[in-house]
Design an enzyme around this catalytic site. Structure first.
Site, PDB file in Angstrom:
ATOM      1  N   ARG A  37     -70.950  -5.070  16.442  1.00 26.52           N
ATOM      2  CA  ARG A  37     -70.006  -4.901  16.844  1.00 26.52           C
ATOM      3  C   ARG A  37     -70.214  -4.512  18.700  1.00 26.52           C
ATOM      4  NH1 ARG A  37     -65.260  -7.652  14.906  1.00 26.52           N
ATOM      5  NH2 ARG A  37     -64.391  -7.402  17.489  1.00 26.52           N
ATOM      6  N   SER A 250     -53.149   0.863  -7.736  1.00 26.57           N
ATOM      7  CA  SER A 250     -53.235   0.550  -9.319  1.00 26.57           C
ATOM      8  C   SER A 250     -54.547   1.321  -9.974  1.00 26.57           C
ATOM      9  CB  SER A 250     -52.433  -1.152  -9.506  1.00 26.57           C
ATOM     10  OG  SER A 250     -53.356  -0.580 -10.751  1.00 26.57           O
ATOM     11  N   LYS A 299     -41.697  -7.972 -14.223  1.00 25.66           N
ATOM     12  CA  LYS A 299     -42.155  -8.355 -16.196  1.00 25.66           C
ATOM     13  C   LYS A 299     -40.917  -9.147 -16.272  1.00 25.66           C
ATOM     14  CE  LYS A 299     -44.059  -4.096 -16.500  1.00 25.66           C
ATOM     15  NZ  LYS A 299     -43.961  -2.704 -17.336  1.00 25.66           N
ATOM     16  N   ASP A 337     -46.526  -2.245 -23.473  1.00 23.93           N
ATOM     17  CA  ASP A 337     -46.430  -1.334 -22.564  1.00 23.93           C
ATOM     18  C   ASP A 337     -45.493  -0.140 -23.704  1.00 23.93           C
ATOM     19  OD1 ASP A 337     -45.826  -0.998 -20.040  1.00 23.93           O
ATOM     20  OD2 ASP A 337     -44.844  -2.473 -19.705  1.00 23.93           O
ATOM     21  N   ALA A 372     -33.028   1.196 -17.416  1.00 21.84           N
ATOM     22  CA  ALA A 372     -33.167  -0.540 -17.145  1.00 21.84           C
ATOM     23  C   ALA A 372     -33.712  -1.253 -17.711  1.00 21.84           C
ATOM     24  CB  ALA A 372     -31.249  -0.270 -17.620  1.00 21.84           C
ATOM     25  N   ASN A 394     -28.551   5.030 -16.319  1.00 20.32           N
ATOM     26  CA  ASN A 394     -29.346   4.167 -15.557  1.00 20.32           C
ATOM     27  C   ASN A 394     -28.481   4.008 -14.531  1.00 20.32           C
ATOM     28  OD1 ASN A 394     -31.393   1.655 -14.571  1.00 20.32           O
ATOM     29  ND2 ASN A 394     -29.564   0.511 -14.570  1.00 20.32           N
ATOM     30  N   THR A 396     -26.950   2.123 -11.902  1.00 18.90           N
ATOM     31  CA  THR A 396     -26.233   0.573 -11.811  1.00 18.90           C
ATOM     32  C   THR A 396     -26.206   0.446 -13.587  1.00 18.90           C
ATOM     33  OG1 THR A 396     -26.481  -0.298 -10.983  1.00 18.90           O
ATOM     34  CG2 THR A 396     -25.448  -1.650 -12.108  1.00 18.90           C
ATOM     35  N   TYR A 461     -47.456   7.565 -13.556  1.00 18.39           N
ATOM     36  CA  TYR A 461     -48.791   8.346 -13.811  1.00 18.39           C
ATOM     37  C   TYR A 461     -49.795   8.001 -12.436  1.00 18.39           C
ATOM     38  CZ  TYR A 461     -50.734   3.140 -12.751  1.00 18.39           C
ATOM     39  OH  TYR A 461     -51.375   2.717 -11.837  1.00 18.39           O
TER      40      TYR A 461
END
Length: 515
Positions: A37, A250, A299, A337, A372, A394, A396, A461
């Site tokens: 470059r 991830s 999910k 899970d 939840a 939770n 809420t 994690y």
């Protein structure tokens, strides 16, 4: 032919000496081409510098002198650029890149002095969006008409589905034997850079290290070669990936990529930053996109989009694994899970008690689930199935109540959980994102409130030991990290993806090496 894409490393150093050093590093690390470059050089003297760079190159070289108006650093007139690019040809550059906007002027400047040994790349960059398939095809035709040896189009992904249009055009170019570099910039376009060989792309770009990218979304050379195994990707390579938002954190690509390689399974596993789950599935519906891991916030959408759902996943109300059935292309939803988390908690409880009982060590224990969402549902279902007395906490309350009604548990607000001590020896499972990187100083529950628990589990994690776990451990409470759940659920996914036993030792060793 698909499967022979070159990997090119752009050199954006400020000095010739640094560029020469980076060239040598690129060769050692496995690059096929380097991009010089010129617009990044702080003090560029064309004849002297090009002679040094090209005479001593250890790899084939692509020379680019990108102007500001096309995303580069050069701000002068085109005459000086044209002269430098012509000199690069004279000094034996393998490729020279010129922008479509001035390609005809450049060819007029060469006026018959074009060097046959140098391939001319004519490029077009769009930093706002990715046009329609028709507009991309029209752009290819315009670039060809100018006299390009290689067509290069770089666009920007507003959504991951944009990349599919680039793939379509690349495949068409391959069928017409038109060499094409087709890249979609940005994190949502990353898959264009990795799947380049699958769809017949001539070349892809990778940076030597983070921070040296020449365009948004470039992966590192080591990631392309070691994690995504790009040299082994072919037209029939199966594509898997982690679908979520965000997904950049991830460890799935490292873990599944290593596992696929260890058993000789021809597949690649990608991070897939998805905004609209249904639109993503509709766009990437070919059998080659064979299965997906699903994480937050998709999910529940994965459940809705499944053609068939495993009964346990249906009961939980969340799918974290989708498999495309080869016989009919139908999407089958599963949930790994709950088995990953519950088995990790049970194993730890049995180990800490020193007893091996016929039933589950969770039987009749108070099992508090924080959160939840999809993971919360999985943990609540798994604990209930093992005979635990489930409590759902939770932020809420209505969502806690909804899940508690589903599994036959007790709802509680997060605020009330601070003083919730019905008995000693309870189990706490955090399935919220509170405490996840980068917010590592956050915790969903105070240290004082952890005293009544015998075991605390955190689904996070990254980091492996969250503040929640660290404070529990300081109180002498047994902890289970999200890494243990992660490895176990990933093993379940691997077996669903491949039909083969998961290489447990390799997967554990791979995760340990990332710590």
């Amino acid at each position: 032919m698909a499967g022979v894409s070159l990997v090119c490393v752009p050199l954006v150093a400020k000095s010739v000496e640094q560029m020469l050093s980076e060239m040598a590093t690129a060769k050692v690390r496995g690059a096929d081409v380097v991009e010089i470059r010129l617009d990044h050089l702080a003090s560029f003297e064309p004849r002297r510098d090009l002679d040094l760079l090209l005479r001593n190159r250890p790899l084939p070289a692509l020379v680019t002198y990108r102007p500001k108006w096309e995303g580069g650093e050069y701000e002068g007139d085109d005459g000086r650029r044209f002269e430098a690019l012509f000199l690069a040809m004279e000094f034996g550059a393998d490729y020279v890149d010129i922008e479509l906007k001035v390609a005809q002027e450049f060819l007029d400047y060469l006026s018959g002095k074009r060097q046959d040994r140098t391939k001319l790349i004519v490029s077009s960059h769009n930093y706002q969006s990715t046009p329609s398939t028709e507009d991309l095809s029209s752009l290819v035709a315009r670039i060809q008409a100018v006299g390009a040896d290689i067509v290069k189009i770089a666009t920007t992904a507003v959504d991951i589905v944009d990349v599919a249009r680039m793939f379509e055009v690349m495949v068409h170019c391959q069928e017409q034997q038109v060499p094409m570099i087709g890249l979609v910039m940005g994190e949502r376009g990353l898959i264009s850079r990795i799947l380049c060989p699958k769809f017949g792309g001539y070349l892809t770009f990778a940076t030597l290290s983070v921070g040296k990218e020449s365009a948004p979304g470039q992966p590192t050379l080591s990631d392309l070669l070691d994690i995504y195994n790009i040299k082994q990707i072919r037209a029939d390579t199966k594509v898997y990936g982690i679908v979520g938002k965000p997904v950049g954190h991830s460890k799935g690509p490292i873990l599944h990529g290593a596992a696929f390689r260890s058993v000789g399974y021809d597949a690649v596993y990608l991070p897939l930053l998805v905004d609209d789950f249904a639109s993503f599935l509709h766009t990437y519906s070919s059998p080659d996109f064979a299965g997906f891991s699903v994480t937050m916030p998709h999910k529940e959408a994965a459940l809705a989009c499944s053609d068939e759902v495993d009964p346990i996943a249906k009961y939980i109300g969340a799918v974290n694994t989708l498999i495309k059935r080869p016989s009919d292309g139908k999407l089958i939803g599963y949930n790994t899970d709950y088995t990953g988390a519950i088995s990790a908690i049970e194993t730890t409880l049995q180990g800490s008690s020193g007893k091996v009982s016929a039933g589950s060590p969770l039987a009749d224990k108070v099992f508090v689930v924080l959160g939840a969402g999809g993971a919360g549902k999985a943990l609540a279902y798994g604990a209930k199935e093992k005979g635990a007395r489930v409590v759902i906490a939770n932020r809420t309350y209505e969502r806690a109540k909804e899940l508690a009604n589903l599994v036959g548990g007790q709802p509680i607000s997060l605020a009330d959980l601070e003083n919730f001590h019905p008995e000693e020896g309870m189990i706490l499972a955090n399935t919220t994102s509170i405490g996840m990187h980068p917010n590592i100083h956050d915790t969903p529950l105070s240290k004082q409130a952890l005293k009544s628990y015998a075991l605390v589990f955190d689904a996070i994690y990254n980091p492996v030991v969250t503040r929640l776990l660290r404070e529990a451990e300081e109180l002498g409470v047994t902890i289970v990290t999200g890494m243990e759940m992660f490895i176990r659920q990933a093993m379940g996914q691997f077996e669903l993806f491949t039909g083969l036993p998961a290489p447990e030792k390799l997967m554990r060793d791979t995760l340990l090496s990332m710590q």
